[in-house]
Design a protein around this motif. Structure first.
Motif, short mmCIF file in Angstrom:
data_model
loop_
_atom_site.label_atom_id
_atom_site.label_comp_id
_atom_site.label_asym_id
_atom_site.label_seq_id
_atom_site.Cartn_x
_atom_site.Cartn_y
_atom_site.Cartn_z
N VAL A 1 13.24 4.21 5.72
CA VAL A 1 12.16 4.38 4.65
C VAL A 1 11.46 3.20 4.38
CG1 VAL A 1 12.28 4.61 2.11
CG2 VAL A 1 13.89 5.88 3.42
N ILE A 2 9.93 3.19 4.53
CA ILE A 2 9.14 2.05 4.29
C ILE A 2 8.99 1.72 2.85
CG2 ILE A 2 6.95 1.03 4.57
CD1 ILE A 2 8.81 1.21 7.13
N GLU B 1 10.38 13.67 -8.74
CA GLU B 1 11.38 12.41 -9.12
C GLU B 1 11.40 11.66 -7.69
OE1 GLU B 1 13.02 15.88 -11.48
OE2 GLU B 1 12.08 15.61 -9.65
N PHE B 2 11.27 12.15 -6.70
CA PHE B 2 11.21 11.39 -5.42
C PHE B 2 9.98 11.49 -4.55
CE2 PHE B 2 15.27 13.06 -6.79
CZ PHE B 2 16.26 11.94 -6.79
N ALA B 3 9.69 10.22 -3.99
CA ALA B 3 8.48 10.25 -2.99
C ALA B 3 8.79 9.26 -1.99
CB ALA B 3 7.14 10.29 -3.68
N PHE B 4 8.55 9.72 -0.77
CA PHE B 4 9.15 8.70 0.38
C PHE B 4 7.89 8.54 1.44
CE2 PHE B 4 13.02 10.49 -1.24
CZ PHE B 4 13.86 9.39 -0.88
N VAL B 5 7.68 7.33 1.84
CA VAL B 5 7.07 7.01 3.14
C VAL B 5 7.93 6.71 4.13
CG1 VAL B 5 5.35 5.55 4.41
CG2 VAL B 5 4.54 6.56 2.12
N GLU C 1 -1.37 2.32 7.70
CA GLU C 1 -0.52 1.06 7.25
C GLU C 1 0.57 1.16 8.28
OE1 GLU C 1 -1.72 -0.86 5.05
OE2 GLU C 1 -3.33 0.45 4.78
N LEU C 2 1.22 2.19 8.71
CA LEU C 2 2.23 1.98 9.84
C LEU C 2 1.84 1.63 11.01
CD1 LEU C 2 4.23 5.37 9.09
CD2 LEU C 2 4.45 3.04 8.10
N GLU C 3 0.47 1.93 11.51
CA GLU C 3 0.00 1.24 12.75
C GLU C 3 -0.13 0.06 12.81
OE1 GLU C 3 -1.89 3.59 15.91
OE2 GLU C 3 -3.13 4.35 14.05
N HIS C 4 -0.65 -0.44 11.20
CA HIS C 4 -0.91 -1.80 11.11
C HIS C 4 0.54 -2.95 11.18
CE1 HIS C 4 -2.48 -5.37 8.23
NE2 HIS C 4 -2.31 -5.73 9.40
N MET C 5 1.61 -2.14 10.58
CA MET C 5 2.80 -2.75 10.54
C MET C 5 3.26 -2.86 12.19
SD MET C 5 4.89 -0.74 7.45
CE MET C 5 6.40 -1.69 8.02
N LYS C 6 3.05 -1.71 13.10
CA LYS C 6 3.44 -1.63 14.57
C LYS C 6 2.78 -2.71 14.92
CE LYS C 6 3.52 1.28 18.55
NZ LYS C 6 3.26 2.40 19.41
N LEU C 7 1.77 -3.10 14.83
CA LEU C 7 0.60 -4.10 15.58
C LEU C 7 1.11 -5.60 15.13
CD1 LEU C 7 -2.86 -2.84 15.28
CD2 LEU C 7 -1.31 -2.77 17.33
N VAL D 1 0.89 -1.21 -0.06
CA VAL D 1 0.04 -0.09 0.03
C VAL D 1 0.83 1.21 0.00
CG1 VAL D 1 -1.73 1.36 1.26
CG2 VAL D 1 -2.01 -0.99 0.99
N CYS D 2 1.89 1.05 1.01
CA CYS D 2 2.87 2.47 0.98
C CYS D 2 3.68 2.71 -0.41
CB CYS D 2 3.82 2.16 1.85
SG CYS D 2 3.37 2.45 3.57
N ASP D 3 3.75 1.43 -1.09
CA ASP D 3 4.44 1.45 -2.32
C ASP D 3 3.55 2.19 -3.54
OD1 ASP D 3 6.75 0.08 -1.78
OD2 ASP D 3 6.05 -1.83 -2.67
N GLY D 4 2.08 1.90 -3.34
CA GLY D 4 1.12 2.48 -4.28
C GLY D 4 1.19 3.95 -3.77
N ILE D 5 1.16 4.33 -2.56
CA ILE D 5 1.11 5.80 -2.47
C ILE D 5 2.26 6.63 -2.97
CG2 ILE D 5 1.24 7.39 -0.14
CD1 ILE D 5 -0.25 5.40 1.30
#
Length: 230
Positions: free
Chosen positions: A60-61, A46-50, A159-165, A31-35
């Motif tokens: 970097v996720i 040229e650059f985008a980061f989560v 998504e980051l909260e999901h990853m934390k859980l 999902v973060c890739d899609g974002i």
């Protein structure tokens, strides 16, 4: 007339992006890739980061850099535009950003001029990450661009909260396995019970933990009176 047509086309595009952003599916990383893909395409950067905040660094996720997906890099928070986003808890936008933050090597090495960063919050409004868009040319940010970034940041927060859980659950399972193995090796009943109580107290949110032992077998259908009697 041409200006009105272009505005309507842009509004349609933004609405399409909003709806598709909400429908992004998959594991948190995908999902973060899609974002970051959406951010790169729509803002034409040229650059985008989560990035996920971990102490004094950002991990970097997901990122897209010149069209290539990357992840796992770690950057310091200090002396970067991300630090301003974290401290102010507000979206921050800079032109000629590499000149404003000369101690940030990523900006100078990649000739970054434009920066837009939006904080990513958890459910308690704590900053847990940042959504960044960076480009080699200065540009203006429209209200629609900012709304897009804020919407995507909210989705990234989920998504980051999901990853934390998931990480906490994995750690807990690992700890419980080790605890179980240790307890099974113990011969003293009192020590086993004390260890069980201690570990439940340590691994759970409960402030009081007790184990009740009955001298005789309890009929599970006997109710509270049966337990009191025993």
């Amino acid at each position: 007339m041409i200006g009105d047509w272009e505005q309507r086309q842009k509004e349609k595009m933004v609405q399409k992006i909003y709806s598709e952003a909400l429908l992004l599916t998959g594991n948190p990383v995908s999902v973060c890739d899609g974002i970051v893909r959406w951010i790169s395409d729509v803002l034409d950067v040229e650059f985008a980061f989560v990035e996920k905040l971990e102490g004094e660094h950002f991990k970097v996720i997901s990122s897209i850099q010149h069209g290539e997906m990357k992840r796992g890099d770690v950057f310091p928070v200090r002396y970067t535009p991300c630090e301003d986003v974290q401290v102010t808890k507000q979206p921050c936008m800079f032109q000629n950003v590499s000149e404003l933050f000369p101690d940030d090597p990523f900006l100078s090495e990649n000739n970054i001029s434009y920066y837009c960063g939006v904080p990513i919050f958890d459910h308690e409004d704590v900053v847990i990450g940042i959504l960044n868009a960076l480009g080699t040319e200065n540009r203006e940010v429209s209200p629609d661009d900012r709304k897009l970034m804020e919407l995507m940041a909210k989705r990234a927060g989920l998504e980051l909260e999901h990853m934390k859980l998931e990480e906490e659950s994995k750690t807990l399972r690992h700890n419980l396995l080790e605890i179980g193995q240790d307890i099974l090796q113990e011969q003293n009943v009192d020590e086993i019970l004390n260890r069980v109580v201690h570990e439940i107290r340590t691994q759970s949110p409960f402030s009081v933990v007790a184990i009740t032992l009955y001298k005789e077998t309890i009929d599970p259908h006997g109710g509270i009176q049966e337990k009191k009697k025993k």
